[in-house]
Motif scaffolding. Sequence first.
Motif, mmCIF file in Angstrom:
data_model
loop_
_atom_site.group_PDB
_atom_site.id
_atom_site.type_symbol
_atom_site.label_atom_id
_atom_site.label_comp_id
_atom_site.label_asym_id
_atom_site.label_seq_id
_atom_site.Cartn_x
_atom_site.Cartn_y
_atom_site.Cartn_z
ATOM 1 N N VAL A 1 50.860 23.848 79.981
ATOM 2 C CA VAL A 1 49.774 24.413 79.189
ATOM 3 C C VAL A 1 49.001 23.227 78.602
ATOM 4 O O VAL A 1 49.130 22.113 79.095
ATOM 5 C CB VAL A 1 50.308 25.373 78.101
ATOM 6 C CG1 VAL A 1 50.759 26.684 78.724
ATOM 7 C CG2 VAL A 1 51.462 24.746 77.317
ATOM 8 N N VAL A 2 48.196 23.447 77.575
ATOM 9 C CA VAL A 2 47.320 22.378 77.100
ATOM 10 C C VAL A 2 47.792 21.757 75.788
ATOM 11 O O VAL A 2 47.341 20.687 75.420
ATOM 12 C CB VAL A 2 45.873 22.902 76.964
ATOM 13 C CG1 VAL A 2 44.906 21.798 76.572
ATOM 14 C CG2 VAL A 2 45.411 23.525 78.276
ATOM 15 N N SER A 3 48.723 22.392 75.092
ATOM 16 C CA SER A 3 49.180 21.841 73.811
ATOM 17 C C SER A 3 50.611 22.268 73.542
ATOM 18 O O SER A 3 51.122 23.233 74.136
ATOM 19 C CB SER A 3 48.293 22.333 72.665
ATOM 20 O OG SER A 3 48.485 23.724 72.460
ATOM 21 N N GLY A 4 51.244 21.557 72.613
ATOM 22 C CA GLY A 4 52.576 21.946 72.186
ATOM 23 C C GLY A 4 52.587 23.312 71.542
ATOM 24 O O GLY A 4 53.545 24.081 71.697
ATOM 25 N N SER A 5 51.520 23.640 70.808
ATOM 26 C CA SER A 5 51.426 24.970 70.194
ATOM 27 C C SER A 5 51.501 26.069 71.244
ATOM 28 O O SER A 5 52.214 27.063 71.078
ATOM 29 C CB SER A 5 50.110 25.101 69.411
ATOM 30 O OG SER A 5 50.100 24.294 68.266
ATOM 31 N N GLU A 6 50.758 25.895 72.338
ATOM 32 C CA GLU A 6 50.789 26.885 73.417
ATOM 33 C C GLU A 6 52.166 26.984 74.049
ATOM 34 O O GLU A 6 52.634 28.074 74.404
ATOM 35 C CB GLU A 6 49.778 26.507 74.498
ATOM 36 C CG GLU A 6 48.367 26.945 74.260
ATOM 37 C CD GLU A 6 47.528 26.719 75.510
ATOM 38 O OE1 GLU A 6 47.586 27.564 76.414
ATOM 39 O OE2 GLU A 6 46.829 25.682 75.562
ATOM 40 N N ALA A 7 52.812 25.838 74.226
ATOM 41 C CA ALA A 7 54.131 25.828 74.852
ATOM 42 C C ALA A 7 55.133 26.615 74.019
ATOM 43 O O ALA A 7 55.882 27.457 74.543
ATOM 44 C CB ALA A 7 54.601 24.380 75.038
ATOM 45 N N VAL A 8 55.138 26.370 72.718
ATOM 46 C CA VAL A 8 56.069 27.070 71.839
ATOM 47 C C VAL A 8 55.722 28.551 71.760
ATOM 48 O O VAL A 8 56.610 29.418 71.789
ATOM 49 C CB VAL A 8 56.064 26.419 70.444
ATOM 50 C CG1 VAL A 8 56.853 27.255 69.462
ATOM 51 C CG2 VAL A 8 56.644 25.007 70.513
ATOM 52 N N MET A 9 54.448 28.863 71.656
ATOM 53 C CA MET A 9 54.007 30.256 71.608
ATOM 54 C C MET A 9 54.529 31.034 72.817
ATOM 55 O O MET A 9 55.030 32.160 72.690
ATOM 56 C CB MET A 9 52.484 30.318 71.581
ATOM 57 C CG MET A 9 51.894 31.712 71.644
ATOM 58 S SD MET A 9 50.085 31.678 71.720
ATOM 59 C CE MET A 9 49.809 31.038 73.385
ATOM 60 N N THR A 10 54.457 30.427 74.000
ATOM 61 C CA THR A 10 54.889 31.116 75.208
ATOM 62 C C THR A 10 56.403 31.209 75.285
ATOM 63 O O THR A 10 56.956 32.227 75.726
ATOM 64 C CB THR A 10 54.340 30.405 76.455
ATOM 65 O OG1 THR A 10 52.939 30.162 76.281
ATOM 66 C CG2 THR A 10 54.541 31.255 77.698
ATOM 67 N N ALA A 11 57.098 30.170 74.835
ATOM 68 C CA ALA A 11 58.562 30.224 74.821
ATOM 69 C C ALA A 11 59.055 31.359 73.927
ATOM 70 O O ALA A 11 59.989 32.097 74.285
ATOM 71 C CB ALA A 11 59.128 28.885 74.350
ATOM 72 N N TYR B 1 56.387 24.229 78.955
ATOM 73 C CA TYR B 1 57.595 24.951 78.584
ATOM 74 C C TYR B 1 58.418 25.167 79.849
ATOM 75 O O TYR B 1 57.891 25.391 80.942
ATOM 76 C CB TYR B 1 57.268 26.290 77.910
ATOM 77 C CG TYR B 1 56.533 27.281 78.776
ATOM 78 C CD1 TYR B 1 57.215 28.254 79.505
ATOM 79 C CD2 TYR B 1 55.143 27.247 78.863
ATOM 80 C CE1 TYR B 1 56.530 29.168 80.299
ATOM 81 C CE2 TYR B 1 54.457 28.147 79.648
ATOM 82 C CZ TYR B 1 55.153 29.111 80.373
ATOM 83 O OH TYR B 1 54.473 29.997 81.168
ATOM 84 N N GLY B 2 59.717 25.038 79.691
ATOM 85 C CA GLY B 2 60.601 25.193 80.844
ATOM 86 C C GLY B 2 61.954 25.697 80.404
ATOM 87 O O GLY B 2 62.249 25.785 79.212
#
Length: 427
Positions: free
Chosen positions: A113-123, A274-275
């Motif tokens: 994704v484009v940011s850490g915020s997006e990664a955590v949001m999706t997780a 995110y993985g």
Amino acid sequence: MTRKSEIIFNEANKYIPNGVSSPMRTFSLVGGDPIILESAKGTKIIDVDGREYTDFLSGFGAIFLGHSREEISQAVAAQLDKGLVVGLSTEIEKELARKIVESTPAIDKLRFVVSGSEAVMTALRIARAYTDRKYFVRFVGSYHGHADALLAQPGGNVAVAVKGTTNGVAENNVIMCEYNNSEQLRQIFEERGHEIAAVIVEPFATNMGFVKPHANFHQDIRQLCTDYGSLFIFDEVVTGFRFRFGGVSALLGVDPDLTTFGKIIGGGAPVGAYGGKEKFMKLVEIGNKVFQSGTFAGNPITMAAGNAALDLMAKPGFYEAMDEKGALLEKEIKQNFEKYDIPFHFTRFGALSGIAFRRSAADMQNYSDVKQQEYEIYKNVHLAMREKGFLMAPSLEEPIFLNDAHTNDDIIRFAEALAVSIAEQIK
């Protein structure tokens, strides 16, 4: 004479709230006008007024190889000639994903994704979908980005002011726990474990300055999540690839269900990822339970920069050299603190470290400890260090970020200047 930086900042205030697009850039927590950047190379930053700083902010940790690293700049320039965002996948996206997945045993598959915020949001979205539960646990003082769920005002009694909350959030599905308090977390699970979709934690609390976990903290989280069917999310936006080639979970002997990355893996370009385990990542496949999309996700510029950065970090001896830089900083800081009779405590892991601005030789354990620090002293020290030509984080609740470009001389001069600046304030 009015400085150019002041003119630019005043003009920016006409068009941008507070004149900045991210609040830390106002320097409101440390005083003084914001630094307006002209250029950055290696460890040196030049502002629009021609003043030079040796940088120990390192882009809040996103710059791990020094500013404008030649190999990364060349990779980005080559990609610019091939195109920016065209809405298609690329081979370099696959290559960066392969490197990250192969580096970290806890990860079977990964998406950008484009940011850490997006990664955590999706997780978190995956965790809720998988468990069909809506609550999650986070720790007081930690910061995981600015998605709604992560900034909700917590209910119940919280011992200290909660960092990073906001109005404008529709739901409050967060349960707060004290960092390093396994017993409190156990009680939370005993009372509400059937409602908890996930626990999210930073391996090291890097948004409290620098707070280490106690010896069994992450293992306790892992066991509770397993016992109650909740997912364990390791937020490695700061720690990923900082201590080893891959997630620090492998170094700490922790097996999270989902992991988030950011900062370092983009080589200085905007990035998040995110993985996790195959059974959880399957949920974002087409037609399954969780939707995630983004025009700039996996964009070629970031992928080019990220691949170049990881290739540099994969070279033999890279992390050993970074640890040596951290050890040198620790030695110099402690020697100078003793020399100037400074009663503050230095904490380090690898090339990441922090100073507890309180008169105690003990490590900080949680956000209550963090809030006992002498914030006014840090504010004055930050201003003094700027005058001496050093840039630190514009908040006491951020670490000292070393990067590969820092020389021994940079580190030695920084440690001496910092001790002198602190000594001037505590006389």
